[in-house]
Design an enzyme around this catalytic site. Structure first.
Site, PDB file in Angstrom:
ATOM      1  N   CYS A 113     -16.401  48.854  33.506  1.00  0.00           N
ATOM      2  CA  CYS A 113     -15.265  48.050  33.034  1.00  0.00           C
ATOM      3  C   CYS A 113     -14.694  48.555  31.711  1.00  0.00           C
ATOM      4  O   CYS A 113     -13.592  48.172  31.322  1.00  0.00           O
ATOM      5  CB  CYS A 113     -15.660  46.582  32.928  1.00  0.00           C
ATOM      6  SG  CYS A 113     -16.176  45.894  34.509  1.00  0.00           S
ATOM      7  N   HIS A 247     -10.210  43.313  28.218  1.00  0.00           N
ATOM      8  CA  HIS A 247     -10.707  43.427  29.593  1.00  0.00           C
ATOM      9  C   HIS A 247     -10.756  42.017  30.185  1.00  0.00           C
ATOM     10  O   HIS A 247     -11.195  41.065  29.526  1.00  0.00           O
ATOM     11  CB  HIS A 247     -12.106  44.044  29.576  1.00  0.00           C
ATOM     12  CG  HIS A 247     -12.793  43.992  30.893  1.00  0.00           C
ATOM     13  ND1 HIS A 247     -12.184  44.410  32.060  1.00  0.00           N
ATOM     14  CD2 HIS A 247     -14.039  43.553  31.241  1.00  0.00           C
ATOM     15  CE1 HIS A 247     -13.022  44.238  33.062  1.00  0.00           C
ATOM     16  NE2 HIS A 247     -14.145  43.719  32.605  1.00  0.00           N
ATOM     17  N   ASN A 277     -11.688  40.081  37.837  1.00  0.00           N
ATOM     18  CA  ASN A 277     -12.139  41.254  37.076  1.00  0.00           C
ATOM     19  C   ASN A 277     -11.935  42.510  37.936  1.00  0.00           C
ATOM     20  O   ASN A 277     -12.640  42.709  38.921  1.00  0.00           O
ATOM     21  CB  ASN A 277     -13.619  41.063  36.710  1.00  0.00           C
ATOM     22  CG  ASN A 277     -14.175  42.222  35.897  1.00  0.00           C
ATOM     23  OD1 ASN A 277     -13.560  43.277  35.798  1.00  0.00           O
ATOM     24  ND2 ASN A 277     -15.351  42.018  35.321  1.00  0.00           N
TER      25      ASN A 277
HETATM   26  N1  COA Z   1     -20.437  28.869  42.695  1.00  0.00           N
HETATM   27  C1  COA Z   1     -21.199  27.780  42.506  1.00  0.00           C
HETATM   28  N2  COA Z   1     -22.343  27.797  41.774  1.00  0.00           N
HETATM   29  C2  COA Z   1     -22.701  28.974  41.227  1.00  0.00           C
HETATM   30  C3  COA Z   1     -21.961  30.144  41.394  1.00  0.00           C
HETATM   31  C4  COA Z   1     -20.790  30.048  42.164  1.00  0.00           C
HETATM   32  N3  COA Z   1     -19.970  31.116  42.387  1.00  0.00           N
HETATM   33  N4  COA Z   1     -22.563  31.155  40.733  1.00  0.00           N
HETATM   34  C5  COA Z   1     -23.668  30.643  40.165  1.00  0.00           C
HETATM   35  N5  COA Z   1     -23.747  29.328  40.470  1.00  0.00           N
HETATM   36  C6  COA Z   1     -24.777  28.382  40.060  1.00  0.00           C
HETATM   37  C7  COA Z   1     -26.094  29.026  39.735  1.00  0.00           C
HETATM   38  O1  COA Z   1     -26.837  29.261  40.902  1.00  0.00           O
HETATM   39  C8  COA Z   1     -26.717  28.007  38.819  1.00  0.00           C
HETATM   40  O2  COA Z   1     -27.246  26.980  39.611  1.00  0.00           O
HETATM   41  P1  COA Z   1     -28.630  26.240  39.190  1.00  0.00           P
HETATM   42  O3  COA Z   1     -28.303  25.589  37.860  1.00  0.00           O
HETATM   43  O4  COA Z   1     -28.844  25.287  40.290  1.00  0.00           O
HETATM   44  O5  COA Z   1     -29.633  27.324  39.065  1.00  0.00           O
HETATM   45  C9  COA Z   1     -25.526  27.430  38.057  1.00  0.00           C
HETATM   46  O6  COA Z   1     -24.372  27.760  38.847  1.00  0.00           O
HETATM   47  C10 COA Z   1     -25.349  27.980  36.678  1.00  0.00           C
HETATM   48  O7  COA Z   1     -25.446  29.385  36.757  1.00  0.00           O
HETATM   49  P2  COA Z   1     -25.338  30.287  35.502  1.00  0.00           P
HETATM   50  O8  COA Z   1     -25.521  31.714  35.888  1.00  0.00           O
HETATM   51  O9  COA Z   1     -26.215  29.715  34.428  1.00  0.00           O
HETATM   52  O10 COA Z   1     -23.806  30.013  35.106  1.00  0.00           O
HETATM   53  P3  COA Z   1     -22.993  30.524  33.870  1.00  0.00           P
HETATM   54  O11 COA Z   1     -22.368  29.384  33.190  1.00  0.00           O
HETATM   55  O12 COA Z   1     -23.744  31.522  33.040  1.00  0.00           O
HETATM   56  O13 COA Z   1     -21.792  31.313  34.585  1.00  0.00           O
HETATM   57  C11 COA Z   1     -21.077  33.539  35.018  1.00  0.00           C
HETATM   58  C12 COA Z   1     -22.066  32.457  35.355  1.00  0.00           C
HETATM   59  C13 COA Z   1     -21.394  34.770  35.852  1.00  0.00           C
HETATM   60  C14 COA Z   1     -19.664  33.048  35.395  1.00  0.00           C
HETATM   61  C15 COA Z   1     -21.125  33.854  33.505  1.00  0.00           C
HETATM   62  O14 COA Z   1     -22.460  34.041  33.106  1.00  0.00           O
HETATM   63  C16 COA Z   1     -20.337  35.057  33.138  1.00  0.00           C
HETATM   64  O15 COA Z   1     -19.121  35.077  33.292  1.00  0.00           O
HETATM   65  N6  COA Z   1     -20.966  36.101  32.590  1.00  0.00           N
HETATM   66  C17 COA Z   1     -20.278  37.306  32.236  1.00  0.00           C
HETATM   67  C18 COA Z   1     -20.088  38.103  33.472  1.00  0.00           C
HETATM   68  C19 COA Z   1     -19.097  39.183  33.328  1.00  0.00           C
HETATM   69  O16 COA Z   1     -18.043  38.986  32.777  1.00  0.00           O
HETATM   70  N7  COA Z   1     -19.427  40.350  33.878  1.00  0.00           N
HETATM   71  C20 COA Z   1     -18.588  41.459  33.902  1.00  0.00           C
HETATM   72  C21 COA Z   1     -18.505  42.078  32.566  1.00  0.00           C
HETATM   73  S1  COA Z   1     -17.648  43.560  32.709  1.00  0.00           S
END
Ligand code: COA
Length: 324
Positions: A113, A247, A277
């Site tokens: 990215c 980004h 993304n």
């Molecule tokens: N739909 C519904 N529930 C989802 C889900 C989805 N698409 N993805 C994850 N969950 C659930 C998880 O299983 C978890 O459930 P649990 O509490 O029962 O275990 C809950 O949602 C919370 O998950 P978590 O991973 O803690 O959520 P979060 O608030 O950290 O959000 C991201 C997840 C991926 C959106 C976030 O961490 C993020 O954006 N990170 C950066 C990623 C990124 O930008 N990557 C590319 C960089 S180049």
């Protein structure tokens, strides 16, 4: 000392649009969760016949037209991509051939990215140190091809598309163009965002695996620090920025940057809602969108920053366009 102007921008999005509600039912996700945690409402996905190379070519054509230069005048082509058509040759040589750009260096850069910032840095440095005068810099991705469509924590986040910049060397107008830039990697964090396959590892393409919480934390910290450093190198203050084009990974990352850097949210270009993304394509796609919507204008001071797998990250400060 010559400087490097950005004189043309173009982009391409696949025609197929998938809203959150249209995602595969087996993903066990929903529109409300995705919008709340990421700001994403929809993504464009490639269909039969649309490839990383064909999107790159379409974006490049628009950028060349926008810069009003002949294809034959391009001396150097760099494509930033993690999802090339083939393991080799480089996607850049397909662009070279299809656009009838003459013989010259054409190669791909892989910094996920952060790829577009890397390509901008490498391209502008090469222009400065060679007798080349014009470069075509592209970010193009078919990220949907490396997603695990049974993993809701990654597959809902990404989309496909391409964007391109034309860089031109100038010996005048030293206050225009790329004013400062930096790029970094730290391989100690390679396991928090990676694919579980590759030609040498297991002869597979591999699928995206991510520790979202960890990536989020690094994103806010590293996107802020590289931007502050780039502003300092350009001898500018945060208030001097007309727009930040970050980004496009997550609206919450963008909002955290706005708060941490004290940049008003209306000065940050946000297309993550409609593009999701798109990895190396996200900055030029968002930039072109902002030009089309008449937000960014000729002469604006624009900050760019990105982070991705590696971890790799970096920032650039530019004065866009050229004097009328
Ligand atoms: N739909 C519904 N529930 C989802 C889900 C989805 N698409 N993805 C994850 N969950 C659930 C998880 O299983 C978890 O459930 P649990 O509490 O029962 O275990 C809950 O949602 C919370 O998950 P978590 O991973 O803690 O959520 P979060 O608030 O950290 O959000 C991201 C997840 C991926 C959106 C976030 O961490 C993020 O954006 N990170 C950066 C990623 C990124 O930008 N990557 C590319 C960089 S180049």
């Amino acid at each position: 000392m010559s400087n490097i102007l950005i004189t043309g921008v173009g982009s391409y999005l696949p025609k197929k649009v998938i809203s959150n509600n249209e995602l595969p039912v087996n993903l066990d996700t929903n529109d409300e969760w995705i919008k709340k945690r990421t700001g994403i409402r929809q993504r464009h996905l490639v269909t039969e016949g649309e490839l990383t190379s064909t999107m790159a070519i379409a974006a490049a054509k628009k950028a060349l037209q926008n810069a009003n230069i002949d294809n034959k005048d391009i001396d150097l082509i760099i494509v930033a991509t993690t999802t090339p058509d083939k393991t080799f040759p480089a996607t850049a040589v397909m662009v070279q051939s299809e656009l009838n750009i003459g013989i010259g260096p054409a190669f791909d850069i892989q910094a996920v990215c952060a790829g577009f910032i890397y390509a901008l840095n490498v391209g502008s440095s090469l222009l400065k140190t060679s007798n080349f005068s014009k470069a075509l810099i592209i970010g193009s991705e078919s990220f949907s091809k490396i997603l695990d469509w049974s993993d809701r924590s990654t597959s809902v986040l990404f989309g496909d598309g391409a964007g391109a910049f034309i860089l031109e060397k100038s010996n005048e107008n030293s206050e225009w163009g790329i004013l400062s830039s930096n790029f970094y990697s730290n391989g100690n964090f390679s396991d928090i965002l990676h694919t579980d396959g590759g030609p040498s590892l297991n002869s597979q393409v591999g699928k995206v695996r991510m520790n979202g919480k960890e990536v989020f934390k690094h994103a806010v910290e590293k996107l802020s620090s590289c931007l502050i450093e780039a502003m300092y190198s350009a001898n500018l203050k945060i208030q001097d920025i007309d727009f930040l084009v970050p980004h496009q990974a997550n609206l919450r990352i963008i909002e955290a940057l706005s708060k941490k850097l004290d940049i008003p949210i209306n000065k940050i270009i946000n297309t993550v809602d409609v593009h999701a993304n798109t990895s190396a394509a996200s900055i030029p796609l968002a930039f072109d969108n902002a030009l089309e919507n008449r937000k960014i204008k000729n002469g604006d001071i624009i900050a760019l920053n990105a982070i991705g797998g590696g971890l790799s990250w970096g920032a650039s400060i530019i004065k866009y366009g050229k004097p009328d």
